[in-house]
Structure formats: structure tokens, C-alpha cells
Design an enzyme around this catalytic site. Structure first.
Site, PDB file in Angstrom:
ATOM      1  N   GLY A 212       0.830  -1.209   0.000  1.00 59.88           N
ATOM      2  CA  GLY A 212       0.000   0.000   0.000  1.00 59.88           C
ATOM      3  C   GLY A 212       0.853   1.241   0.000  1.00 59.88           C
ATOM      4  O   GLY A 212       2.075   1.174  -0.182  1.00 59.88           O
ATOM      5  N   ASN A 213       0.233   2.387   0.185  1.00 59.49           N
ATOM      6  CA  ASN A 213       0.993   3.638   0.280  1.00 59.49           C
ATOM      7  C   ASN A 213       0.330   4.563   1.283  1.00 59.49           C
ATOM      8  O   ASN A 213      -0.742   4.249   1.819  1.00 59.49           O
ATOM      9  CB  ASN A 213       1.131   4.302  -1.092  1.00 59.49           C
ATOM     10  CG  ASN A 213      -0.206   4.684  -1.673  1.00 59.49           C
ATOM     11  OD1 ASN A 213      -0.890   5.572  -1.156  1.00 59.49           O
ATOM     12  ND2 ASN A 213      -0.607   4.011  -2.742  1.00 59.49           N
ATOM     13  N   SER A 214       0.977   5.702   1.553  1.00 63.25           N
ATOM     14  CA  SER A 214       0.516   6.535   2.671  1.00 63.25           C
ATOM     15  C   SER A 214      -0.500   7.607   2.302  1.00 63.25           C
ATOM     16  O   SER A 214      -0.732   8.515   3.095  1.00 63.25           O
ATOM     17  CB  SER A 214       1.697   7.223   3.357  1.00 63.25           C
ATOM     18  OG  SER A 214       2.891   6.904   2.806  1.00 63.25           O
ATOM     19  N   SER A 215      -1.132   7.511   1.139  1.00 59.87           N
ATOM     20  CA  SER A 215      -2.111   8.543   0.785  1.00 59.87           C
ATOM     21  C   SER A 215      -3.279   8.535   1.782  1.00 59.87           C
ATOM     22  O   SER A 215      -3.866   7.486   2.051  1.00 59.87           O
ATOM     23  CB  SER A 215      -2.639   8.283  -0.622  1.00 59.87           C
ATOM     24  OG  SER A 215      -3.679   9.177  -0.887  1.00 59.87           O
ATOM     25  N   ALA A 279      -3.723   7.742  -5.277  1.00 57.10           N
ATOM     26  CA  ALA A 279      -2.374   7.211  -5.480  1.00 57.10           C
ATOM     27  C   ALA A 279      -2.507   5.711  -5.733  1.00 57.10           C
ATOM     28  O   ALA A 279      -2.443   4.905  -4.801  1.00 57.10           O
ATOM     29  CB  ALA A 279      -1.519   7.481  -4.247  1.00 57.10           C
TER      30      ALA A 279
END
Ligand code: CTP
Length: 424
Positions: A212-215, A279
């Protein structure tokens, strides 16, 4: 207006079961230091009584133009207000407001108000979708009244559907946004259908793990909320965001880039603009195992093979044709490096992505993700460059819609709002 600096809020409450939710709305306004006058209709008082409204607002409450006649309340209250909000607004009150009827204190106030008026309709799906109600809503919007579309969800009985009053926190946020915009608050996006994507996708590795990512989704949510506050019909495709749904926005939850791709392409079909603030992960594990990946006895770590996910923005650009030419907006969080600075990288990305506008954040120093404010440059396909001062994500959202709107108006005449016509 009195000498008091408190914002004068008139809260109209009409007769639906959602009247109980207006109690929390009064609370939110009073706790923000606003001066709140509640005007329930006679029917609203069958759901929540005078004592409750008086206790919550700290003021006497009346439904009739014949109370306190000496102060000409039916004219004075509306004229002195900074904002008039009706929540819930029944089909009956919406119809009366559209036709200028004034047979009680609330409807008289709606005729005398010269400040922003916000209606939050709540009713059964059939009543909301009836052509009479829809025509009334259109009439009101054309006069500058802000109408928050109802939410999907549980209605009066066991039934569910479109027609539910949005949550008080969402209505409150919507009203604050209208107040914040002051005289520039307008339904200038009315008749436009826009799609916004928000959040960060998750690509599952096994039943418990994902890439995942931090958006945080905050920028996308601000874009959706501001477009709705400016009258647009908004669909928000949200990837793993835990923020409250903005009032009047249809939210489509998704998890992975594949789901985001399918959902955006589906809802974008007749959109006038698509803003890709999400994102999406560019890669996903080639294999998602059905069982949890276990530690190995020999202490070696598994190798994860990745495959590319679809590029949603590129797919939208490819689908653009003669009959569907929405404004397409991308976002790019960039850092400079030895080869080029942030803007040079961003220009190259804009050329590669072939969208109309690219909103560029310089993330060299960290920040942006999860923050409440933002600093950005908006690049246009024609070489335009708008540098925005550091401000809130809401400010940036308005700046994006201003530019999208300018692109629509430069081709005005070639298209009509809502027809998803020529927009570049
Ligand atoms: N985007 C998309 N689909 C993807 C990846 C990105 O639609 N699979 C969109 C993003 O929502 C954003 C824009 O493309 O609006 C730019 O995203 P970014 O990650 O900066 O672009 P990439 O093409 O993935 O380039 P990079 O190699 O710099 O990550």
C-alpha cells in the site's frame, strides 16, 4: 445585523423523521460560537418538540408568523441571517420554496433571506426522484440556492435507498464551506458531472497482507466536497479512506488499482471532468495466495514477483474521443534529482500522461501525505503554470475547479453543461 460578530445561522427544520438529526446540527453550530435561531415547521414539532429546540439553541422558538408580531419576525429573521439552512427539507418545503409560498415562518424566512440558503432534502426515494421534486430542485439551484443531494441509506422504516439526510457533521462542514467562500460562494459547477478519485490502493499479497501507500485521501475528499458545495454532481471513487463522506457526494469504495480502474472508467462515462487525486499502486503481486504466507523453517525470505497494474489516467486519455472529451486532471508528487528539478519532471510527466492539467506537489522535503495543507503548481497541457501559495487542501481544490471551469467556459457554445461535450 446586530453588533455581535457571531455568525447568525437560521436553521429551518421541516417535518420528517430526520428532524432528530437537526438537534446535533444545532449543537455543532452553537459549539462553534454561532448564533442559532431554529425555525421548525408545525410538522417538525410532531417529531421534536419546542423545548428541545429552545434548550439547544438557547432562544425562543416559533413556527408561526403570528408570534412576536411586533418585531416583524417573518421578515427580520431572514434579513438578518448570515446563512439559512433547512435540514431536513421535506418534498413539501422544497416545493414551497421553489414556488415562493410563504404560509409559515420558515417559508416566509426563505423569501426574505438575502444570504446563502442551503437546503438538505430528506425524503423517500420515490419522492426525491419524482420529476416535480427534481424540477423544484433545479429551479432553486438556478436561483443560487445550495441543495445538498440526499445520501443513500436507511430511510424511515426498514427500507433503504436514496433520500436519507446526510450526517449532521457533513451538513455542518458543507455550510462552513459556503460561509467561508462568502460572496464568492456559488453554484458555478451546477449541471456538471465530475469524478474524483482519492486515497491509496492496496494490492493483496495474501489474506492479511498488502502493498500500500501513505495517501490519506484528504486532497481527493477536499476536491469532492468543494465540487459538491459548488453545485456539481460528484462521484468519489475512494480507495481505503477513513474520512467522513462529504455531504452530497456519491462514494464508491474500492481497494485495489484493478478495482479503481474498473470503477473510475464506469462512472466517468458521462463525466465532464475526472480528477485523479488517488495514489494507485503501479505494481501488484503477481500471485495472491489464498493462505497466509508463513515464515520458512530455513530462515529464507520469499521473493515477491510484481506485475504492472493498469494506468487509470492513461486509460481515460485513450478513451477520450469526439463524443467524450472531459477535462482530465492528474496529480503528481515529485522530487527533484540530479537530472532535473521538480517542474521539469512534472512537465515530462504531463507530456507522457497527455492529461489537460497536472497538479504538482514538491515532496522533496517530505510532508503532503496526511497533512492538512499543501503547496502546489498547476501545469496545463498548453504550457500554463499556476503557482499557488501554501494553503489548505480545500484552497487547492477550489483552485483546481477554477481551472477546470475555465477550460469548460473556453469551449462554451460547443457544449452544454452535463453533456460531457468538448472541454479541452
Ligand atoms: N495514476 C493512474 N493509474 C496508475 C498510476 C497513476 O491513474 N496506475 C494517476 C494518478 O492518480 C495521478 C497520475 O496518474 O493522477 C500521476 O501519478 P504518478 O504516480 O505520479 O505517475 P506514474 O505514471 O505512476 O509515474 P511515476 O513513475 O513517477 O510513479
Amino acid at each position: 445585523m446586530s453588533g455581535s460578530s457571531a455568525t447568525r445561522v437560521v436553521l429551518g427544520v421541516s417535518g420528517g423523521i430526520a428532524a432528530y438529526k437537526a438537534c446535533e446540527l444545532v449543537r455543532r453550530f452553537t459549539e462553534s460560537g454561532d448564533d442559532v435561531t431554529v425555525i421548525p415547521t408545525e410538522a417538525a414539532l410532531r417529531f421534536v418538540g419546542t423545548a428541545t429546540w429552545e434548550a439547544l439553541s438557547g432562544k425562543p422558538v416559533s413556527s408561526s408568523v403570528f408570534d412576536d408580531v411586533a418585531s416583524v419576525a417573518h421578515v427580520a429573521v431572514g434579513k438578518q441571517a448570515d446563512i439559512v439552512v433547512v435540514a431536513p427539507a421535506t418534498a413539501n418545503v422544497v416545493a414551497k420554496a421553489a414556488h415562493g409560498l410563504a404560509d409559515d415562518l420558515l417559508t416566509a424566512t426563505l423569501l426574505t433571506a438575502r444570504c446563502p440558503v442551503v437546503l438538505a432534502p430528506a425524503m423517500h426515494t420515490e419522492m426525491w426522484q419524482h420529476p416535480a421534486t427534481q424540477a423544484n430542485v433545479e429551479t432553486l439551484r438556478s436561483r443560487g440556492v445550495f441543495v445538498i443531494p440526499p445520501a443513500h441509506g436507511r430511510l424511515t422504516g426498514a427500507d433503504t435507498g436514496l433520500g436519507r439526510l446526510p450526517e449532521p457533521a457533513e451538513i455542518f462542514a458543507y455550510c462552513r464551506e459556503v460561509l467561508r467562500r462568502g460572496e464568492t460562494a456559488a453554484n458555478d459547477l451546477a449541471g456538471r458531472r465530475v469524478v474524483v478519485s482519492a486515497g491509496g490502493t492496496r494490492e493483496p499479497l495474501d489474506p492479511v497482507r498488502f502493498l500500500g501507500n501513505s495517501s490519506s485521501g484528504k486532497q481527493g475528499y477536499a476536491l469532492a466536497a468543494t465540487a459538491a458545495a459548488r453545485g456539481a454532481d460528484v462521484v468519489l471513487v475512494a480507495a481505503n479512506v477513513s474520512l467522513p463522506e462529504p455531504a452530497g457526494v456519491k462514494v464508491v469504495p474500492v481497494t485495489s488499482t484493478d478495482e479503481l480502474h474498473a470503477a473510475v472508467l464506469d462512472v466517468a462515462r458521462d463525466a465532464d471532468a475526472v480528477v485523479m487525486a488517488a495514489a494507485p499502486a503501479d505494481f501488484k503481486p503477481a500471485v495472491r495466495t489464498d493462505h497466509k504466507i508463513k515464515k520458512r523453517a530455513d530462515g529464507t525470505a520469499p521473493t515477491i514477483e510484481l506485475v504492472e497494474t493498469p494506468d487509470v489516467l492513461a486509460a481515460l486519455v485513450r478513451q477520450r474521443g469526439d463524443s467524450w472529451i472531459p477535462v482530465l486532471v492528474g496529480f503528481a508528487a515529485e522530487t527533484g534529482d540530479v537530472q532535473a528539478g521538480v517542474l521539469a519532471h512534472a512537465r515530462a510527466k504531463l507530456r507522457r500522461k497527455r492529461c489537460d492539467l497536472l497538479v504538482v506537489n514538491d515532496v522533496s522535503g517530505g510532508g503532503v501525505f496526511g497533512a492538512d495543507d499543501n503547496q502546489a503548481v498547476i501545469l496545463s497541457a498548453e504550457g500554463g503554470e499556476t503557482s499557488l501559495p501554501r494553503g489548505s487542501k480545500t484552497d487547492l481544490a477550489h483552485a483546481v475547479w477554477d481551472q477546470v471551469s475555465t477550460r469548460w467556459s473556453t469551449t462554451e457554445g460547443e457544449t452544454t453543461p452535463g453533456s460531457a461535450g468538448a472541454c479541452r
